[in-house]
Design a protein around this motif. Structure first.
Motif, PDB file in Angstrom:
ATOM      1  N   TRP A 114       0.829  -1.206   0.000  1.00 32.45           N
ATOM      2  CA  TRP A 114       0.000   0.000   0.000  1.00 32.45           C
ATOM      3  C   TRP A 114       0.864   1.256   0.000  1.00 32.45           C
ATOM      4  O   TRP A 114       0.598   2.214  -0.717  1.00 32.45           O
ATOM      5  CB  TRP A 114      -0.954   0.001   1.184  1.00 32.45           C
ATOM      6  CG  TRP A 114      -2.160  -0.857   0.992  1.00 32.45           C
ATOM      7  CD1 TRP A 114      -2.730  -1.211  -0.196  1.00 32.45           C
ATOM      8  CD2 TRP A 114      -2.942  -1.477   2.004  1.00 32.45           C
ATOM      9  NE1 TRP A 114      -3.821  -2.026   0.024  1.00 32.45           N
ATOM     10  CE2 TRP A 114      -3.975  -2.193   1.366  1.00 32.45           C
ATOM     11  CE3 TRP A 114      -2.864  -1.487   3.387  1.00 32.45           C
ATOM     12  CZ2 TRP A 114      -4.935  -2.916   2.074  1.00 32.45           C
ATOM     13  CZ3 TRP A 114      -3.815  -2.213   4.084  1.00 32.45           C
ATOM     14  CH2 TRP A 114      -4.847  -2.911   3.429  1.00 32.45           C
ATOM     15  N   GLU A 115       1.896   1.248   0.815  1.00 26.96           N
ATOM     16  CA  GLU A 115       2.775   2.407   0.915  1.00 26.96           C
ATOM     17  C   GLU A 115       3.474   2.689  -0.419  1.00 26.96           C
ATOM     18  O   GLU A 115       3.509   3.832  -0.882  1.00 26.96           O
ATOM     19  CB  GLU A 115       3.820   2.162   2.016  1.00 26.96           C
ATOM     20  CG  GLU A 115       4.710   3.316   2.290  1.00 26.96           C
ATOM     21  CD  GLU A 115       5.695   3.004   3.411  1.00 26.96           C
ATOM     22  OE1 GLU A 115       6.781   3.601   3.366  1.00 26.96           O
ATOM     23  OE2 GLU A 115       5.386   2.201   4.307  1.00 26.96           O
ATOM     24  N   VAL A 116       4.009   1.644  -1.043  1.00 27.96           N
ATOM     25  CA  VAL A 116       4.707   1.801  -2.322  1.00 27.96           C
ATOM     26  C   VAL A 116       3.732   2.224  -3.414  1.00 27.96           C
ATOM     27  O   VAL A 116       4.028   3.134  -4.194  1.00 27.96           O
ATOM     28  CB  VAL A 116       5.452   0.494  -2.697  1.00 27.96           C
ATOM     29  CG1 VAL A 116       5.925   0.528  -4.147  1.00 27.96           C
ATOM     30  CG2 VAL A 116       6.635   0.280  -1.765  1.00 27.96           C
ATOM     31  N   GLU A 117       2.565   1.607  -3.480  1.00 28.43           N
ATOM     32  CA  GLU A 117       1.579   1.984  -4.492  1.00 28.43           C
ATOM     33  C   GLU A 117       1.192   3.462  -4.379  1.00 28.43           C
ATOM     34  O   GLU A 117       1.049   4.161  -5.369  1.00 28.43           O
ATOM     35  CB  GLU A 117       0.321   1.130  -4.376  1.00 28.43           C
ATOM     36  CG  GLU A 117       0.468  -0.216  -4.989  1.00 28.43           C
ATOM     37  CD  GLU A 117      -0.820  -1.028  -4.886  1.00 28.43           C
ATOM     38  OE1 GLU A 117      -1.621  -0.792  -3.954  1.00 28.43           O
ATOM     39  OE2 GLU A 117      -1.022  -1.883  -5.744  1.00 28.43           O
ATOM     40  N   LYS A 118       0.989   3.918  -3.149  1.00 30.75           N
ATOM     41  CA  LYS A 118       0.617   5.313  -2.915  1.00 30.75           C
ATOM     42  C   LYS A 118       1.695   6.251  -3.434  1.00 30.75           C
ATOM     43  O   LYS A 118       1.417   7.242  -4.095  1.00 30.75           O
ATOM     44  CB  LYS A 118       0.360   5.531  -1.426  1.00 30.75           C
ATOM     45  CG  LYS A 118      -0.083   6.941  -1.082  1.00 30.75           C
ATOM     46  CD  LYS A 118      -0.430   7.077   0.376  1.00 30.75           C
ATOM     47  CE  LYS A 118       0.822   6.940   1.209  1.00 30.75           C
ATOM     48  NZ  LYS A 118       0.641   7.145   2.631  1.00 30.75           N
ATOM     49  N   GLU A 119       2.950   5.931  -3.165  1.00 27.25           N
ATOM     50  CA  GLU A 119       4.066   6.781  -3.601  1.00 27.25           C
ATOM     51  C   GLU A 119       4.279   6.703  -5.101  1.00 27.25           C
ATOM     52  O   GLU A 119       4.585   7.717  -5.732  1.00 27.25           O
ATOM     53  CB  GLU A 119       5.345   6.391  -2.852  1.00 27.25           C
ATOM     54  CG  GLU A 119       5.304   6.714  -1.376  1.00 27.25           C
ATOM     55  CD  GLU A 119       5.130   8.196  -1.112  1.00 27.25           C
ATOM     56  OE1 GLU A 119       5.746   9.039  -1.792  1.00 27.25           O
ATOM     57  OE2 GLU A 119       4.335   8.532  -0.204  1.00 27.25           O
ATOM     58  N   LEU A 120       4.115   5.518  -5.696  1.00 34.27           N
ATOM     59  CA  LEU A 120       4.292   5.392  -7.142  1.00 34.27           C
ATOM     60  C   LEU A 120       3.237   6.202  -7.885  1.00 34.27           C
ATOM     61  O   LEU A 120       3.500   6.729  -8.961  1.00 34.27           O
ATOM     62  CB  LEU A 120       4.226   3.922  -7.563  1.00 34.27           C
ATOM     63  CG  LEU A 120       5.420   3.066  -7.201  1.00 34.27           C
ATOM     64  CD1 LEU A 120       5.173   1.618  -7.622  1.00 34.27           C
ATOM     65  CD2 LEU A 120       6.694   3.591  -7.838  1.00 34.27           C
ATOM     66  N   GLY A 121       2.060   6.287  -7.318  1.00 36.83           N
ATOM     67  CA  GLY A 121       0.991   7.057  -7.941  1.00 36.83           C
ATOM     68  C   GLY A 121       1.283   8.542  -8.011  1.00 36.83           C
ATOM     69  O   GLY A 121       0.716   9.258  -8.824  1.00 36.83           O
ATOM     70  N   LYS A 122       2.213   9.005  -7.195  1.00 39.17           N
ATOM     71  CA  LYS A 122       2.566  10.430  -7.172  1.00 39.17           C
ATOM     72  C   LYS A 122       3.562  10.777  -8.269  1.00 39.17           C
ATOM     73  O   LYS A 122       3.711  11.927  -8.622  1.00 39.17           O
ATOM     74  CB  LYS A 122       3.175  10.813  -5.826  1.00 39.17           C
ATOM     75  CG  LYS A 122       2.179  10.757  -4.677  1.00 39.17           C
ATOM     76  CD  LYS A 122       2.863  11.121  -3.383  1.00 39.17           C
ATOM     77  CE  LYS A 122       1.891  11.040  -2.226  1.00 39.17           C
ATOM     78  NZ  LYS A 122       2.562  11.319  -0.950  1.00 39.17           N
ATOM     79  N   ASN A 123       4.279   9.785  -8.761  1.00 40.26           N
ATOM     80  CA  ASN A 123       5.345  10.050  -9.758  1.00 40.26           C
ATOM     81  C   ASN A 123       4.861   9.825 -11.176  1.00 40.26           C
ATOM     82  O   ASN A 123       4.124   9.061 -11.526  1.00 40.26           O
ATOM     83  CB  ASN A 123       6.562   9.161  -9.470  1.00 40.26           C
ATOM     84  CG  ASN A 123       7.148   9.451  -8.101  1.00 40.26           C
ATOM     85  OD1 ASN A 123       7.143  10.599  -7.682  1.00 40.26           O
ATOM     86  ND2 ASN A 123       7.612   8.453  -7.414  1.00 40.26           N
TER      87      ASN A 123
END
Length: 123
Positions: A114-123
């Motif tokens: 969840w944490e990685v998906e959230k951050e990848l969505g920002k880039n």
């Protein structure tokens, strides 16, 4: 913390850092790339654990990890048949892997996904 520590140690010894990861290691590599960005020269990632059925991802895993059920369900059986399609590869995986995943590990993996998906969505 271990991956970040290893990265920092390597950074003091090498000009360019490459990262290769399989499964959980691949997920950790994405987390490292999010945190260190272009300080990594390249990533080689295989089998990132992002594909979890919605029933498990949004209901079963949280329903166990955030309730007293986490003390009852201590591990989860692996499905070797669905994990690896190639019969020869599946047998190698079965021979070198544990048959059950510890519940705490499943919960932590889900949180990291969840944490990685959230951050990848920002880039």
């Amino acid at each position: 913390a271990t991956v970040l520590g290893a990265f920092e140690e390597l950074r003091g010894e090498a000009e360019q850092i490459y990262y290769a990861g399989l499964s959980m290691g691949a997920l950790l590599g994405l987390k490292l790339a999010i945190e260190k960005g272009n300080q990594l020269k390249a990533l080689a990632l295989l089998g990132i654990p992002f594909r979890v059925r919605p029933l498990f991802r949004y209901f079963m895993i949280p329903g166990v990890s955030y309730t007293p059920l986490r003390f009852v369900i201590r591990s989860v059986a692996k499905n070797f048949e669905k994990s690896v399609l190639d019969p020869e590869g599946r047998e190698k995986y079965r021979a070198t892997s544990i048959a059950r995943m510890p519940g705490h590990g499943v919960f932590e993996t889900q949180n990291l996904m969840w944490e990685v998906e959230k951050e990848l969505g920002k880039n």
